[in-house]
Motif scaffolding. Structure first.
Motif, PDB file in Angstrom:
ATOM      1  N   THR A  19       0.829  -1.206   0.000  1.00  0.00           N
ATOM      2  CA  THR A  19       0.000   0.000   0.000  1.00  0.00           C
ATOM      3  C   THR A  19       0.864   1.258   0.000  1.00  0.00           C
ATOM      4  O   THR A  19       0.650   2.177  -0.804  1.00  0.00           O
ATOM      5  CB  THR A  19      -0.928   0.010   1.229  1.00  0.00           C
ATOM      6  OG1 THR A  19      -1.815  -1.113   1.145  1.00  0.00           O
ATOM      7  CG2 THR A  19      -1.753   1.286   1.284  1.00  0.00           C
ATOM      8  N   ILE A  20       1.851   1.317   0.894  1.00  0.00           N
ATOM      9  CA  ILE A  20       2.727   2.498   0.953  1.00  0.00           C
ATOM     10  C   ILE A  20       3.496   2.665  -0.347  1.00  0.00           C
ATOM     11  O   ILE A  20       3.616   3.788  -0.877  1.00  0.00           O
ATOM     12  CB  ILE A  20       3.693   2.396   2.145  1.00  0.00           C
ATOM     13  CG1 ILE A  20       2.922   2.453   3.464  1.00  0.00           C
ATOM     14  CG2 ILE A  20       4.741   3.504   2.092  1.00  0.00           C
ATOM     15  CD1 ILE A  20       3.782   2.229   4.695  1.00  0.00           C
ATOM     16  N   ASN A  21       4.009   1.580  -0.897  1.00  0.00           N
ATOM     17  CA  ASN A  21       4.762   1.673  -2.145  1.00  0.00           C
ATOM     18  C   ASN A  21       3.899   2.193  -3.287  1.00  0.00           C
ATOM     19  O   ASN A  21       4.366   2.955  -4.141  1.00  0.00           O
ATOM     20  CB  ASN A  21       5.357   0.313  -2.512  1.00  0.00           C
ATOM     21  CG  ASN A  21       6.498  -0.085  -1.591  1.00  0.00           C
ATOM     22  OD1 ASN A  21       7.015   0.751  -0.835  1.00  0.00           O
ATOM     23  ND2 ASN A  21       6.885  -1.340  -1.614  1.00  0.00           N
ATOM     24  N   SER A  22       2.635   1.800  -3.300  1.00  0.00           N
ATOM     25  CA  SER A  22       1.744   2.304  -4.355  1.00  0.00           C
ATOM     26  C   SER A  22       1.506   3.804  -4.190  1.00  0.00           C
ATOM     27  O   SER A  22       1.356   4.536  -5.175  1.00  0.00           O
ATOM     28  CB  SER A  22       0.407   1.546  -4.338  1.00  0.00           C
ATOM     29  OG  SER A  22      -0.419   1.938  -3.245  1.00  0.00           O
ATOM     30  N   ALA A  23       1.488   4.280  -2.941  1.00  0.00           N
ATOM     31  CA  ALA A  23       1.327   5.715  -2.701  1.00  0.00           C
ATOM     32  C   ALA A  23       2.593   6.487  -3.058  1.00  0.00           C
ATOM     33  O   ALA A  23       2.531   7.638  -3.506  1.00  0.00           O
ATOM     34  CB  ALA A  23       0.945   5.954  -1.240  1.00  0.00           C
ATOM     35  N   LEU A  24       3.740   5.879  -2.858  1.00  0.00           N
ATOM     36  CA  LEU A  24       5.006   6.522  -3.213  1.00  0.00           C
ATOM     37  C   LEU A  24       5.224   6.583  -4.723  1.00  0.00           C
ATOM     38  O   LEU A  24       5.992   7.415  -5.204  1.00  0.00           O
ATOM     39  CB  LEU A  24       6.178   5.775  -2.560  1.00  0.00           C
ATOM     40  CG  LEU A  24       6.345   5.946  -1.056  1.00  0.00           C
ATOM     41  CD1 LEU A  24       7.348   4.932  -0.519  1.00  0.00           C
ATOM     42  CD2 LEU A  24       6.792   7.367  -0.710  1.00  0.00           C
ATOM     43  N   ASN A  25       4.519   5.729  -5.466  1.00  0.00           N
ATOM     44  CA  ASN A  25       4.732   5.601  -6.903  1.00  0.00           C
ATOM     45  C   ASN A  25       3.760   6.471  -7.711  1.00  0.00           C
ATOM     46  O   ASN A  25       3.222   6.043  -8.722  1.00  0.00           O
ATOM     47  CB  ASN A  25       4.590   4.126  -7.308  1.00  0.00           C
ATOM     48  CG  ASN A  25       5.021   3.873  -8.743  1.00  0.00           C
ATOM     49  OD1 ASN A  25       5.932   4.515  -9.250  1.00  0.00           O
ATOM     50  ND2 ASN A  25       4.351   2.931  -9.403  1.00  0.00           N
ATOM     51  N   GLN A  26       3.542   7.705  -7.279  1.00  0.00           N
ATOM     52  CA  GLN A  26       2.594   8.588  -7.955  1.00  0.00           C
ATOM     53  C   GLN A  26       3.293   9.452  -9.002  1.00  0.00           C
ATOM     54  O   GLN A  26       4.389   9.966  -8.773  1.00  0.00           O
ATOM     55  CB  GLN A  26       1.891   9.486  -6.937  1.00  0.00           C
ATOM     56  CG  GLN A  26       0.985   8.746  -5.971  1.00  0.00           C
ATOM     57  CD  GLN A  26      -0.157   8.054  -6.688  1.00  0.00           C
ATOM     58  OE1 GLN A  26      -0.999   8.693  -7.305  1.00  0.00           O
ATOM     59  NE2 GLN A  26      -0.187   6.728  -6.599  1.00  0.00           N
ATOM     60  N   THR A  27       2.625   9.632 -10.145  1.00  0.00           N
ATOM     61  CA  THR A  27       3.174  10.523 -11.167  1.00  0.00           C
ATOM     62  C   THR A  27       3.031  11.983 -10.754  1.00  0.00           C
ATOM     63  O   THR A  27       3.809  12.838 -11.192  1.00  0.00           O
ATOM     64  CB  THR A  27       2.471  10.302 -12.514  1.00  0.00           C
ATOM     65  OG1 THR A  27       1.049  10.467 -12.338  1.00  0.00           O
ATOM     66  CG2 THR A  27       2.740   8.897 -13.047  1.00  0.00           C
ATOM     67  N   PHE A  28       2.057  12.296  -9.934  1.00  0.00           N
ATOM     68  CA  PHE A  28       1.884  13.636  -9.374  1.00  0.00           C
ATOM     69  C   PHE A  28       2.684  13.696  -8.073  1.00  0.00           C
ATOM     70  O   PHE A  28       2.588  12.796  -7.243  1.00  0.00           O
ATOM     71  CB  PHE A  28       0.399  13.909  -9.108  1.00  0.00           C
ATOM     72  CG  PHE A  28       0.107  15.283  -8.594  1.00  0.00           C
ATOM     73  CD1 PHE A  28      -0.011  16.353  -9.464  1.00  0.00           C
ATOM     74  CD2 PHE A  28      -0.055  15.506  -7.231  1.00  0.00           C
ATOM     75  CE1 PHE A  28      -0.281  17.630  -8.985  1.00  0.00           C
ATOM     76  CE2 PHE A  28      -0.333  16.781  -6.751  1.00  0.00           C
ATOM     77  CZ  PHE A  28      -0.435  17.844  -7.631  1.00  0.00           C
TER      78      PHE A  28
END
Length: 302
Positions: A19-28
């Motif tokens: 979950t955290i990694n998906s939040a860190l992987n934002q284009t914005f």
């Protein structure tokens, strides 16, 4: 800062990393991540320490997800709060899409995303699907929506000042009530105007697993009973003028979970619940039939 992603967690170290990694992987990139460790007894603390200054971490005694979201909001710097559950996933485009809609609609107070449901792994066609065309509807408010939408805390993006205007998440956690905090919040935020709902692309991935509510059907029924009690006490938005719409919204999950409980052999509790919930279920069915024959608010595309 545009967004504060607020993630409460309790003993989910196996899922929290993803979950955290998906939040860190934002284009914005104009955002922060706040993880609130709600008294976890597993290795959550060690995992969070491993992220260093890439995330903000708040450790607190166990008191439930609603108090944890409020605690995260208290230290948040973003103009918008993006609430997220510790077992769901963001797509790389999630914040980018929210930001495009927010700017296109002149910074509305409330924006809601919709989920893709998955169990273990996200299929490639979801991750590589059409994310350049954004389709959304602008409603007078949440109570005015003319389409069925999924309810989850992970769908909520709300302006900071409006979060406090509606009273935050419940500052108390009723004994034995562990579910439907998202619906409780939306019933109190139901008259915020305008409300934007994004239908394409999917804005988050909702994970179904053994800890989901279906495994706790008696507690779900208890939570729905409590929600009906809250409605009768008049704590939700809109007063008598919006009573039918609130009842119809409550009726949807009442209908769904009642039949889930019956199908799983929970007969006595289901019958007792039916006699409390049937007016809400009836209004929910009426609204659903009405919406089929009414012209829907057209979707905007950007």
């Amino acid at each position: 800062m545009r967004f504060s992603i607020i993630i409460p967690t309790y003993n989910r170290s196996d899922l929290l990393v993803e979950t955290i990694n998906s939040a860190l992987n934002q284009t914005f990139k104009d955002y922060e991540i706040i993880v609130v460790n709600d008294g976890s007894t597993d290795n959550t603390k060690e995992i969070l320490n491993g992220y260093g200054n890439r995330i903000k971490v708040l450790h607190k005694e166990n008191s439930g997800s609603e108090k944890s979201r409020n605690a995260g909001a208290a230290i948040a710097s973003g103009d918008y709060f993006c609430f997220f559950d510790s077992d769901d996933l963001m797509f790389p485009w999630t914040l980018q899409v929210y930001n495009k809609v927010i700017e296109n609609e002149k910074f509305p107070p409330l924006v809601l995303g919709q989920p893709y449901h998955f169990s273990y792994h996200l299929p490639g066609n979801v991750l590589n699907g059409n994310k350049d065309s954004i389709k959304y509807a602008v409603f007078k408010d949440y109570f005015s929506k003319d389409r069925t939408v999924y309810s989850s805390s992970s769908m909520i993006v709300i302006k900071k000042e409006y979060f406090y205007k509606v009273g935050m998440f419940r500052p108390y956690e009723p004994k034995g009530i562990f579910f439907l905090d998202d619906l409780d919040f939306m019933l109190r935020a139901g008259t915020i105007s305008p409300t934007i709902i994004i239908f394409e692309p999917f804005q988050f991935a909702y994970r179904t697993h053994s800890e989901n509510s279906v495994k706790n059907l008696r507690r779900v029924i208890k939570s729905l009973n409590y929600l009906i009690l809250e409605e009768k006490e008049g704590i939700f938005a809109g007063g008598d003028e919006r009573k039918f719409e609130r009842h119809a919204i409550i009726g949807g999950p009442c209908y769904y979970w009642l039949f889930k409980a019956l199908a799983n052999g929970i007969i006595s509790d289901s019958i007792k619940f039916f006699f409390k919930a049937y007016p809400f279920i009836f209004k929910g069915l009426i609204k659903k039939i009405r919406n089929k024959f009414r012209t829907k608010i057209p979707l905007k595309t950007i």
